[in-house]
Scaffold this motif. Structure first.
Motif, mmCIF file in Angstrom:
data_model
loop_
_atom_site.group_PDB
_atom_site.id
_atom_site.type_symbol
_atom_site.label_atom_id
_atom_site.label_comp_id
_atom_site.label_asym_id
_atom_site.label_seq_id
_atom_site.Cartn_x
_atom_site.Cartn_y
_atom_site.Cartn_z
ATOM 1 N N ASN A 59 51.447 12.778 21.661
ATOM 2 C CA ASN A 59 51.546 13.698 22.794
ATOM 3 C C ASN A 59 50.265 13.738 23.618
ATOM 4 O OD1 ASN A 59 54.247 14.760 22.802
ATOM 5 N ND2 ASN A 59 53.743 15.645 20.817
ATOM 6 N N ASP A 109 50.211 12.870 27.525
ATOM 7 C CA ASP A 109 49.708 13.871 28.469
ATOM 8 C C ASP A 109 48.483 13.389 29.246
ATOM 9 O OD1 ASP A 109 51.773 15.562 27.788
ATOM 10 O OD2 ASP A 109 50.582 16.702 26.337
ATOM 11 N N ARG A 116 54.449 14.826 32.659
ATOM 12 C CA ARG A 116 55.796 14.879 32.077
ATOM 13 C C ARG A 116 56.849 15.337 33.088
ATOM 14 N NH1 ARG A 116 56.000 15.089 26.018
ATOM 15 N NH2 ARG A 116 53.867 14.803 25.339
#
Length: 161
Positions: A144, A148, A153
């Motif tokens: 993640n 990121d 996203r």
């Protein structure tokens, strides 16, 4: 065979479309990230402790080897690349939320499992299974973190109106 899951999320059409959008982008732009996500998925689906360990550790090695700034130290192998990747993504070692020398001990455990040096007794399997939750969480966090850092996203979201 019935699988036991902690939760049963009901997927909507937009969830599927979002996942496919991400997979298409990662396939062309970030194939190693997509491979790491595949290993993470394998770990989530496996009921075998050693398969889970190996799957989650593979995530960390793949991400570490691809997403680090090369230094003199990182020329010495994947373990040093993982350290560098964690420093760059999680900050100072005190902020990682991991036990001291965690990367070293996980790398050693991986070597024992892969090269046949790990016992397959119930006790050994139980000890390894205790490592899985933190390994799973850490592999999820690093995936993640990379997503990121590289993507917004919101660009992947699909809305049904």
């Amino acid at each position: 065979m019935t699988r036991s899951f902690r939760s049963r999320r009901i997927l909507e059409k937009s969830d599927i479309i979002t996942a496919f959008k991400m997979a298409r982008v990662f396939e062309s732009d970030e194939p190693k990230l997509l491979r790491a996500i595949g290993w993470y998925s394998k770990g989530k689906l496996s009921n075998n402790t050693f398969d889970q360990f190996f799957s989650y550790w593979n995530v960390i090695e793949i991400i570490g080897s691809c997403y680090h700034t090369p230094t003199e130290r990182t020329k010495s192998g994947v373990k040093n690349q993982v350290y560098q990747c964690f420093i760059e993504n999680f900050g100072d070692i005190d902020n990682w939320g991991l036990p001291e020398k965690w990367i070293d001990s996980m790398h050693e455990k991986r070597s024992q499992i892969v090269h046949g040096g790990e016992d397959t007794t119930l006790e050994a399997i139980d000890e390894t299974s205790k490592m899985i939750p933190l390994l799973e969480d850490t592999s999820n966090r690093i995936i993640n973190m990379i997503i990121d850092h590289k993507y917004d996203r919101n660009d992947f979201l699909h809305f049904d109106f």
